[in-house]
Structures are given as structure tokens and as C-alpha cells.
Design a protein around this motif. Sequence first.
Motif, PDB file in Angstrom:
ATOM      1  N   ALA A 197      15.887  18.877  11.191  1.00 26.11           N
ATOM      2  CA  ALA A 197      17.192  19.373  11.945  1.00 26.11           C
ATOM      3  C   ALA A 197      18.171  19.762  10.531  1.00 26.11           C
ATOM      4  CB  ALA A 197      17.704  18.428  12.431  1.00 26.11           C
ATOM      5  N   GLU A 198      19.152  20.086  10.830  1.00 28.27           N
ATOM      6  CA  GLU A 198      20.135  20.552   9.902  1.00 28.27           C
ATOM      7  C   GLU A 198      20.313  19.396   9.029  1.00 28.27           C
ATOM      8  OE1 GLU A 198      24.622  22.159   9.400  1.00 28.27           O
ATOM      9  OE2 GLU A 198      24.002  21.711  11.182  1.00 28.27           O
ATOM     10  N   ASN A 199      20.226  19.572   7.518  1.00 30.53           N
ATOM     11  CA  ASN A 199      20.397  18.457   6.415  1.00 30.53           C
ATOM     12  C   ASN A 199      19.523  17.188   6.745  1.00 30.53           C
ATOM     13  OD1 ASN A 199      21.345  18.131   4.019  1.00 30.53           O
ATOM     14  ND2 ASN A 199      23.020  17.063   4.858  1.00 30.53           N
ATOM     15  N   ASP A 200      18.444  17.298   7.390  1.00 31.18           N
ATOM     16  CA  ASP A 200      17.331  16.231   7.871  1.00 31.18           C
ATOM     17  C   ASP A 200      15.960  16.522   7.471  1.00 31.18           C
ATOM     18  OD1 ASP A 200      16.172  14.090   8.730  1.00 31.18           O
ATOM     19  OD2 ASP A 200      16.621  14.269  10.842  1.00 31.18           O
ATOM     20  N   TYR A 201      15.476  16.181   6.311  1.00 33.28           N
ATOM     21  CA  TYR A 201      14.311  16.481   5.863  1.00 33.28           C
ATOM     22  C   TYR A 201      12.982  15.471   6.071  1.00 33.28           C
ATOM     23  CZ  TYR A 201      17.350  19.888   3.870  1.00 33.28           C
ATOM     24  OH  TYR A 201      18.346  20.876   3.641  1.00 33.28           O
ATOM     25  N   VAL A 202      11.891  16.169   5.945  1.00 32.62           N
ATOM     26  CA  VAL A 202      10.720  15.202   5.736  1.00 32.62           C
ATOM     27  C   VAL A 202       9.836  15.877   4.875  1.00 32.62           C
ATOM     28  CG1 VAL A 202       9.540  16.539   7.646  1.00 32.62           C
ATOM     29  CG2 VAL A 202       8.805  14.189   7.111  1.00 32.62           C
ATOM     30  N   THR A 203       9.164  15.109   3.927  1.00 31.16           N
ATOM     31  CA  THR A 203       8.180  15.640   3.020  1.00 31.16           C
ATOM     32  C   THR A 203       6.727  15.160   3.597  1.00 31.16           C
ATOM     33  OG1 THR A 203       8.141  13.321   1.564  1.00 31.16           O
ATOM     34  CG2 THR A 203       9.755  15.213   1.163  1.00 31.16           C
ATOM     35  N   LYS A 204       5.811  15.617   2.612  1.00 31.47           N
ATOM     36  CA  LYS A 204       4.196  15.333   3.113  1.00 31.47           C
ATOM     37  C   LYS A 204       4.148  13.826   2.827  1.00 31.47           C
ATOM     38  CE  LYS A 204      -0.407  16.736   2.215  1.00 31.47           C
ATOM     39  NZ  LYS A 204      -1.140  17.410   1.366  1.00 31.47           N
ATOM     40  N   ALA A 205       5.049  13.280   1.997  1.00 33.57           N
ATOM     41  CA  ALA A 205       4.662  11.982   1.828  1.00 33.57           C
ATOM     42  C   ALA A 205       5.168  10.965   2.789  1.00 33.57           C
ATOM     43  CB  ALA A 205       5.810  11.547   0.243  1.00 33.57           C
ATOM     44  N   ASP A 206       6.442  11.387   3.510  1.00 29.33           N
ATOM     45  CA  ASP A 206       6.582  10.501   4.610  1.00 29.33           C
ATOM     46  C   ASP A 206       5.573  10.457   5.649  1.00 29.33           C
ATOM     47  OD1 ASP A 206       9.971  10.448   4.709  1.00 29.33           O
ATOM     48  OD2 ASP A 206       9.354  12.235   3.593  1.00 29.33           O
ATOM     49  N   LEU A 231       0.762  -1.156  -0.041  1.00 30.37           N
ATOM     50  CA  LEU A 231      -0.048   0.051  -0.207  1.00 30.37           C
ATOM     51  C   LEU A 231       0.723   1.145   0.031  1.00 30.37           C
ATOM     52  CD1 LEU A 231      -2.814  -1.180   2.616  1.00 30.37           C
ATOM     53  CD2 LEU A 231      -3.194  -0.789   0.193  1.00 30.37           C
ATOM     54  N   ALA A 232       1.981   1.182   0.910  1.00 27.07           N
ATOM     55  CA  ALA A 232       2.853   2.389   0.784  1.00 27.07           C
ATOM     56  C   ALA A 232       3.656   2.592  -0.396  1.00 27.07           C
ATOM     57  CB  ALA A 232       3.648   2.130   2.108  1.00 27.07           C
ATOM     58  N   SER A 233       4.139   1.396  -0.800  1.00 27.90           N
ATOM     59  CA  SER A 233       4.704   1.511  -2.459  1.00 27.90           C
ATOM     60  C   SER A 233       3.786   2.104  -3.431  1.00 27.90           C
ATOM     61  CB  SER A 233       5.182   0.218  -2.746  1.00 27.90           C
ATOM     62  OG  SER A 233       6.047  -0.334  -1.788  1.00 27.90           O
ATOM     63  N   SER A 234       2.917   1.733  -3.548  1.00 30.45           N
ATOM     64  CA  SER A 234       1.646   2.161  -4.538  1.00 30.45           C
ATOM     65  C   SER A 234       1.434   3.764  -4.317  1.00 30.45           C
ATOM     66  CB  SER A 234       0.465   1.421  -4.384  1.00 30.45           C
ATOM     67  OG  SER A 234       0.557  -0.168  -4.746  1.00 30.45           O
ATOM     68  N   PHE A 235       1.288   4.274  -2.954  1.00 32.15           N
ATOM     69  CA  PHE A 235       0.758   5.325  -2.574  1.00 32.15           C
ATOM     70  C   PHE A 235       2.101   6.481  -3.086  1.00 32.15           C
ATOM     71  CE2 PHE A 235       1.875   9.116   0.101  1.00 32.15           C
ATOM     72  CZ  PHE A 235       0.668   9.931  -0.128  1.00 32.15           C
ATOM     73  N   LEU A 236       3.295   5.988  -3.059  1.00 36.31           N
ATOM     74  CA  LEU A 236       4.572   6.810  -3.249  1.00 36.31           C
ATOM     75  C   LEU A 236       4.588   6.721  -4.718  1.00 36.31           C
ATOM     76  CD1 LEU A 236       7.037   5.429  -0.690  1.00 36.31           C
ATOM     77  CD2 LEU A 236       5.955   7.624  -0.661  1.00 36.31           C
ATOM     78  N   LEU A 237       4.490   5.698  -5.630  1.00 33.99           N
ATOM     79  CA  LEU A 237       4.569   5.632  -6.892  1.00 33.99           C
ATOM     80  C   LEU A 237       3.667   6.545  -7.774  1.00 33.99           C
ATOM     81  CD1 LEU A 237       5.278   1.992  -7.486  1.00 33.99           C
ATOM     82  CD2 LEU A 237       7.044   4.035  -7.943  1.00 33.99           C
ATOM     83  N   SER A 238       2.355   6.724  -6.974  1.00 37.11           N
ATOM     84  CA  SER A 238       1.389   7.600  -7.517  1.00 37.11           C
ATOM     85  C   SER A 238       1.353   9.030  -7.199  1.00 37.11           C
ATOM     86  CB  SER A 238      -0.018   6.934  -7.324  1.00 37.11           C
ATOM     87  OG  SER A 238      -0.344   7.069  -5.972  1.00 37.11           O
ATOM     88  N   HIS A 239       2.132   9.326  -5.898  1.00 35.28           N
ATOM     89  CA  HIS A 239       2.027  10.665  -5.407  1.00 35.28           C
ATOM     90  C   HIS A 239       3.611  11.370  -5.340  1.00 35.28           C
ATOM     91  CE1 HIS A 239      -1.784   9.190  -4.082  1.00 35.28           C
ATOM     92  NE2 HIS A 239      -2.074  10.323  -4.059  1.00 35.28           N
ATOM     93  N   GLU A 240       4.192  11.274  -6.518  1.00 34.73           N
ATOM     94  CA  GLU A 240       5.747  11.567  -6.382  1.00 34.73           C
ATOM     95  C   GLU A 240       5.756  13.149  -6.424  1.00 34.73           C
ATOM     96  OE1 GLU A 240       8.716  10.174  -8.897  1.00 34.73           O
ATOM     97  OE2 GLU A 240       8.782   8.592  -7.465  1.00 34.73           O
ATOM     98  N   SER A 241       4.612  13.835  -6.553  1.00 35.65           N
ATOM     99  CA  SER A 241       4.679  15.124  -6.636  1.00 35.65           C
ATOM    100  C   SER A 241       4.990  15.968  -5.219  1.00 35.65           C
ATOM    101  CB  SER A 241       3.363  15.822  -7.336  1.00 35.65           C
ATOM    102  OG  SER A 241       2.251  15.348  -6.569  1.00 35.65           O
ATOM    103  N   LEU A 242       4.639  14.817  -4.259  1.00 34.39           N
ATOM    104  CA  LEU A 242       4.514  15.376  -2.726  1.00 34.39           C
ATOM    105  C   LEU A 242       6.111  15.430  -2.391  1.00 34.39           C
ATOM    106  CD1 LEU A 242       1.910  13.297  -1.253  1.00 34.39           C
ATOM    107  CD2 LEU A 242       1.824  15.437  -1.919  1.00 34.39           C
ATOM    108  N   ARG A 243       6.933  14.925  -3.452  1.00 39.02           N
ATOM    109  CA  ARG A 243       8.404  15.074  -3.050  1.00 39.02           C
ATOM    110  C   ARG A 243       8.735  16.462  -2.802  1.00 39.02           C
ATOM    111  NH1 ARG A 243      11.924  15.559  -7.828  1.00 39.02           N
ATOM    112  NH2 ARG A 243      10.770  15.534  -9.456  1.00 39.02           N
ATOM    113  N   LYS A 244       8.204  17.450  -3.272  1.00 40.37           N
ATOM    114  CA  LYS A 244       8.489  18.845  -3.419  1.00 40.37           C
ATOM    115  C   LYS A 244       7.816  19.681  -2.267  1.00 40.37           C
ATOM    116  CE  LYS A 244      10.800  18.956  -7.250  1.00 40.37           C
ATOM    117  NZ  LYS A 244      12.292  19.085  -7.169  1.00 40.37           N
TER     118      LYS A 244
END
Length: 258
Positions: A38-47, A19-32
Motif C-alpha cells: 500500500a502507499e508507503n507500506d513495503y514488503v521484501t522477499k525476506a519478510d 531461526l528467523a534471526s539467523s536467516f535475516l542475518l545471512s540473507h540481507e541481500s533480500l532487502r533489495k
Amino acid sequence: MDSALLKDRFAIAWKAAELASSFLLSHESLRKEISEKAENDYVTKADKECERIIISAIQESFPEDSIYGEESGETEGKGKGRWIIDPIDGTVDFMASFPAYTVSIAFEDDEGIAFGIVAVPRQGETFSAFRGEGAFLNGERIRTDETTPLGETLAILVPPHRFHAALHGYIEKMERFYYSFTDMRSIGSAALSLCYVAAGRCTAYYELRLHLYDVAAGLLILREAGGKYSIQEGPDGTLDIAASSVSAYAAMMECING
């Protein structure tokens, strides 16, 4: 925990990873859609959404289990086991559309890590292991490379990109690795790095300042594939991981320790 109960949870973990893999493949726009933890430690809406999907699938079947997720933290349950989740291991890879990001799910009982799944959505690969039953890639048994001479194999070395003060000492160790292995790689996912050693694609892996959710599934997969590893816990609770085939272990530790 009883084997049948673990198998039931393993089936749910597999479903959650799909389920998670399918979501990520279909929502790659969330990578932006990015924020900095923290410094150099990021989180996206997709995470965050990916972790919600995984936890929802788990709680639907096992509402009393404890859960430790990278983004949501620790949730204590009344059950006897704990799920360990990294919804996107390799968030920077995901942000850059570099295809080595993974979904990592493990389950821990009173005997340790019972099973682990590392899915690689963009590559159509799923690594898995169930304690005592071996390690697999897309259903096919995998094992570490114990026969190729070290000078013909790859090592995965990940410079401490979030802890620059440790860089100088790490570079000295990297130089020693270069005299033992043919070349180095850094692929951005600790879980996948461990799986690559497990599958014999690389022979050794070394990285500093990791967390349990980064490596729980991958370490079991490596062990079930016949590999060996060392964990050193730092004062801040982070983990330094050195992992390899059995035949490469002594040489790897010599590179690390000098």
C-alpha cells in the motif's frame, strides 16, 4: 491453557525466533527485493520467507494451532490458541540496513497474550515475557524506569508516515511532548519501541495506526516489566498505542490529549 503446554510453545517460539534471526542475518541481500503493499507500506522477499520459516517451525510441533501472520493473514486451526507473528517489524529499517528491525512472535490463549518474544538480530538482543513471570532481555530481568525525572528521559514518537492526513494534529502533540521530555526518537519498530520502554531505555512511546501483529509481543513485555499502556481502536481496525512507565503515564496522556 495449561502452563506446561504454554511452556512447550514458548520453547518453540524461541527456536523460531532464532531461526528467523539467523536467516535475516545471512540473507540481507533480500532487502533489495521489494514490493509495495500500500502507499508507503513495503514488503521484501525476506519478510515472506522469514514468516514461512516461523510458521513451519510452529506447525511441525503444533499443527492445530491458529496463526495470524502479517504476510499470510489468518489461518484458523482446531486448537485453543493463536500465534501472532510479525516476521520483520521494521521492514523499512531492514530495507535500509538500519539495525533496529525485529522478529516478533506472540501466543494468545483464552486469557489473552500468554507470551511474547521480540528478537533484534543485528543487535544480538532478545526481549521476552511469559505471563505472570516478568520481562527479560537476554535472560536478565528488565523493568521500566520509574525514578528518573521526565525531563531527563526520552520519548519515542512516530509520526504517521503512512497517514499524512493525521500529521498536523500529531505535530501539535509532539510539541507538548517536547516540553515534558528531554528528546524524541523514532526507531521504526513498534515491537522494539515497546521493549525499549520496558527496559527503561525510554519512558514513553506513542504511535498511530498499528496492527495487532506489530504490538502483541511488545505489549506483554511492557506489562510484565511494570509498564502501563492505552489502546484506542480506530474505525478501520488499526490501533493507536500509548505506552509508558507508570510514573510517566499521566504526563504522557496529558501530552496526547491536550
